[in-house]
Design a protein around this motif. Structure first.
Motif, PDB file in Angstrom:
ATOM      1  N   VAL A  40       0.813  -1.210   0.000  1.00  0.00           N
ATOM      2  CA  VAL A  40       0.000   0.000   0.000  1.00  0.00           C
ATOM      3  C   VAL A  40       0.854   1.270   0.000  1.00  0.00           C
ATOM      4  CG1 VAL A  40      -1.967  -1.107   1.098  1.00  0.00           C
ATOM      5  CG2 VAL A  40      -0.199  -0.069   2.522  1.00  0.00           C
ATOM      6  N   ARG A  41       2.166   1.132   0.105  1.00  0.00           N
ATOM      7  CA  ARG A  41       3.060   2.289   0.062  1.00  0.00           C
ATOM      8  C   ARG A  41       3.920   2.335  -1.196  1.00  0.00           C
ATOM      9  NH1 ARG A  41       3.394   5.163   4.878  1.00  0.00           N
ATOM     10  NH2 ARG A  41       3.100   4.052   6.844  1.00  0.00           N
ATOM     11  N   LEU A  42       3.672   1.490  -2.159  1.00  0.00           N
ATOM     12  CA  LEU A  42       4.557   1.429  -3.313  1.00  0.00           C
ATOM     13  C   LEU A  42       4.545   2.713  -4.133  1.00  0.00           C
ATOM     14  CD1 LEU A  42       4.119  -2.262  -4.529  1.00  0.00           C
ATOM     15  CD2 LEU A  42       6.028  -1.249  -3.265  1.00  0.00           C
ATOM     16  N   HIS A  43       3.435   3.437  -4.143  1.00  0.00           N
ATOM     17  CA  HIS A  43       3.416   4.718  -4.848  1.00  0.00           C
ATOM     18  C   HIS A  43       4.347   5.723  -4.175  1.00  0.00           C
ATOM     19  CE1 HIS A  43       0.276   4.822  -1.767  1.00  0.00           C
ATOM     20  NE2 HIS A  43       0.404   6.141  -1.728  1.00  0.00           N
ATOM     21  N   GLN A  44       4.515   5.594  -2.855  1.00  0.00           N
ATOM     22  CA  GLN A  44       5.459   6.466  -2.150  1.00  0.00           C
ATOM     23  C   GLN A  44       6.896   6.125  -2.540  1.00  0.00           C
ATOM     24  OE1 GLN A  44       2.943   5.848   1.842  1.00  0.00           O
ATOM     25  NE2 GLN A  44       4.753   7.105   2.171  1.00  0.00           N
ATOM     26  N   LEU A  45       7.193   4.839  -2.638  1.00  0.00           N
ATOM     27  CA  LEU A  45       8.530   4.414  -3.046  1.00  0.00           C
ATOM     28  C   LEU A  45       8.842   4.924  -4.452  1.00  0.00           C
ATOM     29  CD1 LEU A  45      11.094   2.730  -2.575  1.00  0.00           C
ATOM     30  CD2 LEU A  45       9.855   0.735  -3.432  1.00  0.00           C
ATOM     31  N   ALA A  46       7.882   4.785  -5.363  1.00  0.00           N
ATOM     32  CA  ALA A  46       8.093   5.248  -6.730  1.00  0.00           C
ATOM     33  C   ALA A  46       8.330   6.751  -6.784  1.00  0.00           C
ATOM     34  CB  ALA A  46       6.896   4.869  -7.595  1.00  0.00           C
ATOM     35  N   ALA A  47       7.706   7.490  -5.866  1.00  0.00           N
ATOM     36  CA  ALA A  47       7.836   8.949  -5.848  1.00  0.00           C
ATOM     37  C   ALA A  47       9.118   9.420  -5.184  1.00  0.00           C
ATOM     38  CB  ALA A  47       6.636   9.564  -5.137  1.00  0.00           C
ATOM     39  N   GLY A  48       9.939   8.482  -4.697  1.00  0.00           N
ATOM     40  CA  GLY A  48      11.236   8.853  -4.151  1.00  0.00           C
ATOM     41  C   GLY A  48      11.366   8.767  -2.649  1.00  0.00           C
ATOM     42  N   GLN A  49      10.331   8.289  -1.965  1.00  0.00           N
ATOM     43  CA  GLN A  49      10.386   8.196  -0.515  1.00  0.00           C
ATOM     44  C   GLN A  49      10.975   6.853  -0.085  1.00  0.00           C
ATOM     45  OE1 GLN A  49       6.336   9.168   0.833  1.00  0.00           O
ATOM     46  NE2 GLN A  49       6.183  10.480  -0.964  1.00  0.00           N
ATOM     47  N   ALA A  50      11.550   6.817   1.101  1.00  0.00           N
ATOM     48  CA  ALA A  50      12.143   5.594   1.636  1.00  0.00           C
ATOM     49  C   ALA A  50      11.100   4.825   2.424  1.00  0.00           C
ATOM     50  CB  ALA A  50      13.333   5.935   2.528  1.00  0.00           C
ATOM     51  N   LEU A  51      11.098   3.515   2.261  1.00  0.00           N
ATOM     52  CA  LEU A  51      10.211   2.654   3.029  1.00  0.00           C
ATOM     53  C   LEU A  51      11.010   1.874   4.068  1.00  0.00           C
ATOM     54  CD1 LEU A  51       7.816   1.181   0.315  1.00  0.00           C
ATOM     55  CD2 LEU A  51       7.701   3.369   1.526  1.00  0.00           C
ATOM     56  N   ARG A  52      10.314   1.416   5.072  1.00  0.00           N
ATOM     57  CA  ARG A  52      10.962   0.616   6.108  1.00  0.00           C
ATOM     58  C   ARG A  52      11.445  -0.714   5.558  1.00  0.00           C
ATOM     59  NH1 ARG A  52       6.174   0.648  10.467  1.00  0.00           N
ATOM     60  NH2 ARG A  52       4.989   0.720   8.516  1.00  0.00           N
ATOM     61  N   LEU A 153       2.730  11.370  -7.159  1.00  0.00           N
ATOM     62  CA  LEU A 153       3.724  11.838  -8.121  1.00  0.00           C
ATOM     63  C   LEU A 153       3.602  13.343  -8.347  1.00  0.00           C
ATOM     64  CD1 LEU A 153       3.652   8.980 -10.791  1.00  0.00           C
ATOM     65  CD2 LEU A 153       5.230   9.274  -8.878  1.00  0.00           C
ATOM     66  N   ALA A 154       2.360  13.824  -8.441  1.00  0.00           N
ATOM     67  CA  ALA A 154       2.167  15.247  -8.689  1.00  0.00           C
ATOM     68  C   ALA A 154       2.647  16.092  -7.517  1.00  0.00           C
ATOM     69  CB  ALA A 154       0.694  15.529  -8.975  1.00  0.00           C
ATOM     70  N   GLU A 155       2.436  15.625  -6.289  1.00  0.00           N
ATOM     71  CA  GLU A 155       2.859  16.386  -5.119  1.00  0.00           C
ATOM     72  C   GLU A 155       4.363  16.282  -4.886  1.00  0.00           C
ATOM     73  OE1 GLU A 155       0.856  16.547  -0.926  1.00  0.00           O
ATOM     74  OE2 GLU A 155       2.503  15.091  -0.817  1.00  0.00           O
ATOM     75  N   SER A 156       4.912  15.060  -4.968  1.00  0.00           N
ATOM     76  CA  SER A 156       6.325  14.849  -4.651  1.00  0.00           C
ATOM     77  C   SER A 156       7.250  15.333  -5.754  1.00  0.00           C
ATOM     78  CB  SER A 156       6.586  13.358  -4.391  1.00  0.00           C
ATOM     79  OG  SER A 156       5.856  12.890  -3.284  1.00  0.00           O
ATOM     80  N   LEU A 157       6.777  15.280  -7.005  1.00  0.00           N
ATOM     81  CA  LEU A 157       7.608  15.647  -8.158  1.00  0.00           C
ATOM     82  C   LEU A 157       6.859  16.696  -8.987  1.00  0.00           C
ATOM     83  CD1 LEU A 157       8.638  11.992  -9.093  1.00  0.00           C
ATOM     84  CD2 LEU A 157      10.048  13.660  -7.876  1.00  0.00           C
ATOM     85  N   PRO A 158       6.747  17.913  -8.463  1.00  0.00           N
ATOM     86  CA  PRO A 158       5.927  18.934  -9.129  1.00  0.00           C
ATOM     87  C   PRO A 158       6.431  19.341 -10.511  1.00  0.00           C
ATOM     88  CG  PRO A 158       7.184  19.893  -7.313  1.00  0.00           C
ATOM     89  CD  PRO A 158       7.330  18.411  -7.193  1.00  0.00           C
ATOM     90  N   ARG A 159       7.664  18.986 -10.859  1.00  0.00           N
ATOM     91  CA  ARG A 159       8.174  19.294 -12.202  1.00  0.00           C
ATOM     92  C   ARG A 159       7.491  18.436 -13.257  1.00  0.00           C
ATOM     93  NH1 ARG A 159      11.113  15.067 -13.665  1.00  0.00           N
ATOM     94  NH2 ARG A 159      11.988  13.718 -12.029  1.00  0.00           N
ATOM     95  N   LEU A 160       6.871  17.314 -12.839  1.00  0.00           N
ATOM     96  CA  LEU A 160       6.206  16.424 -13.787  1.00  0.00           C
ATOM     97  C   LEU A 160       4.844  16.981 -14.197  1.00  0.00           C
ATOM     98  CD1 LEU A 160       6.755  12.904 -12.139  1.00  0.00           C
ATOM     99  CD2 LEU A 160       8.004  13.865 -14.081  1.00  0.00           C
ATOM    100  N   ARG A 161       4.474  16.714 -15.442  1.00  0.00           N
ATOM    101  CA  ARG A 161       3.091  16.902 -15.872  1.00  0.00           C
ATOM    102  C   ARG A 161       2.422  15.532 -15.779  1.00  0.00           C
ATOM    103  NH1 ARG A 161       3.206  18.953 -21.603  1.00  0.00           N
ATOM    104  NH2 ARG A 161       5.390  18.273 -21.602  1.00  0.00           N
TER     105      ARG A 161
END
Length: 367
Positions: A40-52, A153-161
Motif C-alpha cells: 500500500v506504500r509502493l506509490h510512495q517508493l516510486a515517488a522517491g520516498q524511503a520505506l521501512r 507523483l504530482a505532489e512529490s515531483l511537481p516538475r512532472l506533468r
C-alpha cells in the motif's frame, strides 16, 4: 500435521503466524522474497520516498513458523506436494493459498514493453529510476492505486506533468462529496484527468485511445487491473473466471477441502453473493477467520462462517491530504467523508496499523 502457507503478503504472513498460534501443527511459510512488502506504500517508493526494511524473519521472531525463501512453481494436490524453483519439494497436510495478485500487463498491446506497473517493490524501484528523467507521466487506471499514484507523483515531483486516464468517471465508486473533493485535489495538484477513455495500445510516446485520440507521455504507469497467479488453476483447484480460488463461507476450497484460500488470490463472497474487493481491509480479517475455521476443523469443532462488513475506503492524496470515504456494510458509499490533514493522519494510522497487525495478528479486526 504440517500446514504450509504459500505467499507472505498481508494475508499470508498473518495466516502463518495464526496457524502456529491456534494449532499444534508444524507450520511452514513459503515466499519468493525474504522481505515483507508494504504494497500500500509502493506509490510512495516510486515517488522517491524511503520505506521501512521489514525482514520477514524479524516479523516471525518468537513464533514456530519456518520460513522458506523460494518460488512456488507447481502444486500437486494428489500428492499434497509443492514444487519449488530451487529447493526440495515440500509436502503438506493442509495448505493455505495466499499468493496475492499482480499487475495485469496482457490486456492491452504494448503494456508489457512500454508501461511501468506498480504492483511490486522491484517495479516501484524501476519506475522511481525512470521518473528521474521523465517529464510527462500518464497514470492509467482510475482505481484507488491509480488515484494514489497520480496524487503522490504530482505532489512529490511537481516538475512532472501528470495525467490520469480512466475508463470510467473519476472516483465513480465514491459519494458526491468524495468525487468533488477528489476533483478539487487533482485540480490543485495540476493532474489532468481523462475520463471515459479506453486505452487500446501503449507505445514509447504515450497512449492511443479508442476513437483515435492520444495522450502523449514519455512514461506510462499501469494500474489498470490485476490478475492472480495461475498455480491454482494449473493444480486443478476450482477457480472463477479470473483464476481466483473459489472458497466456501469458511474460506475452504470448494473442490479441495484441505486447502484454505485468503487474500487477493481467493474469491471471497458475502452471504448475498457479493465478491469482496482486493484490499487489506478484506485480507486481514479473512486471514483470521480462515485460519480459525481451519483450527476448528483440526480440533473437531464446527467452524463459523465468515462475517464481514466494510467501514470505509482510505485514499491517500499525497502526504498532506487524503480522502476517507465512509461506506455501508456492502462497500457502497455514504455521503460522509473526512478530508485534509486529519484524513491524511487517519490514513497513515491505518497503514501503520497493518504492520502492527502483522506483528500481532490476533488483534481484533472489524467484522
Amino acid at each position: 500435521m504440517h500446514i504450509v502457507v504459500i505467499g507472505a503478503g498481508y494475508a499470508g504472513l498473518a495466516a502463518a503466524k495464526l496457524a502456529a498460534r491456534w494449532t499444534d501443527a508444524h507450520v511452514t511459510l513459503i515466499n519468493e522474497r525474504d522481505r515483507f512488502v508494504e504494497r500500500v506504500r509502493l506509490h510512495q517508493l516510486a515517488a522517491g520516498q524511503a520505506l521501512r526494511d521489514l525482514p520477514i524473519r524479524d516479523l516471525l521472531e518468537g513464533t514456530r513458523v519456518r520460513l522458506v525463501v523460494d518460488r512456488v512453481t507447481a502444486i500437486d494436490p494428489a500428492g499434497r506436494e509443492i514444487t519449488l524453483r530451487a529447493g526440495a519439494p515440500v509436502r503438506y497436510d493442509r495448505l493455505v493459498y495466499a499468493l496475492g495478485s499482480q499487475a495485469d500487463l496482457e490486456s492491452v498491446p504494448g503494456v508489457t514493453e512500454h508501461a511501468y506497473p506498480l504492483a511490486g517493490v522491484e517495479q516501484a524501484q524501476v519506475l522511481r529510476s525512470r521518473l528521474a528523467e521523465a517529464e510527462v507521466v500518464a497514470v492509467v487506471g482510475g482505481g484507488l492505486t491509480g488515484i494514489e499514484a497520480a496524487a503522490e507523483l504530482a505532489e512529490s515531483l511537481p516538475r512532472l506533468r501528470v495525467h490520469l486516464v480512466t475508463g470510467g468517471e473519476l472516483g465513480d465508486t465514491l459519494s458526491r462529496r468524495g468525487r468533488s473533493h477528489l476533483a478539487r485535489t487533482f485540480a490543485r495538484l495540476g493532474v489532468q484527468v481523462h475520463e471515459q477513455a479506453k486505452v487500446i495500445s501503449v507505445d514509447d510516446t504515450g497512449l492511443e485511445l479508442a476513437g483515435g485520440d492520444r495522450v502523449a507521455a514519455d512514461t506510462v504507469v499501469w494500474t489498470a487491473g490485476f490478475r492472480v497467479p495461475e498455480l491454482a488453476a494449473e493444480a486443478g483447484f476450482a477457480v472463477d473466471h479470473n483464476g481466483r480460488l473459489v472458497v466456501d463461507e469458511t474460506l475452504r476450497s470448494v473442490s479441495h477441502p484441505e486447502v484454505t484460500g485468503v487474500g487477493d488470490a481467493a474469491a471471497v463472497r458475502r452471504p448475498g453473493g457479493q465478491e469482496l474487493r482486493m484490499a487489506c481491509a478484506t485480507g486481514l480479517p479473512a486471514a483470521q477467520q480462515g485460519v480459525r475455521a481451519l483450527a476448528d476443523r483440526l480440533a473437531d469443532r464446527e467452524p463459523k462462517p465468515m462475517r464481514f462488513r466494510y467501514l470505509n475506503q482510505c485514499i491517500s492524496l499525497g502526504r498532506k491530504d487524503a480522502l476517507v470515504q465512509f461506506v455501508h456494510a456492502d462497500d457502497s458509499p455514504r455521503e460522509a467523508i473526512l478530508t485534509g490533514r486529519l484524513a491524511a493522519r487517519y490514513k497513515e494510522t491505518i497503514v501503520r496499523g497493518t504492520i502492527v497487525f502483522e506483528r500481532h495478528p490476533t488483534i481484533p479486526t472489524t467484522l
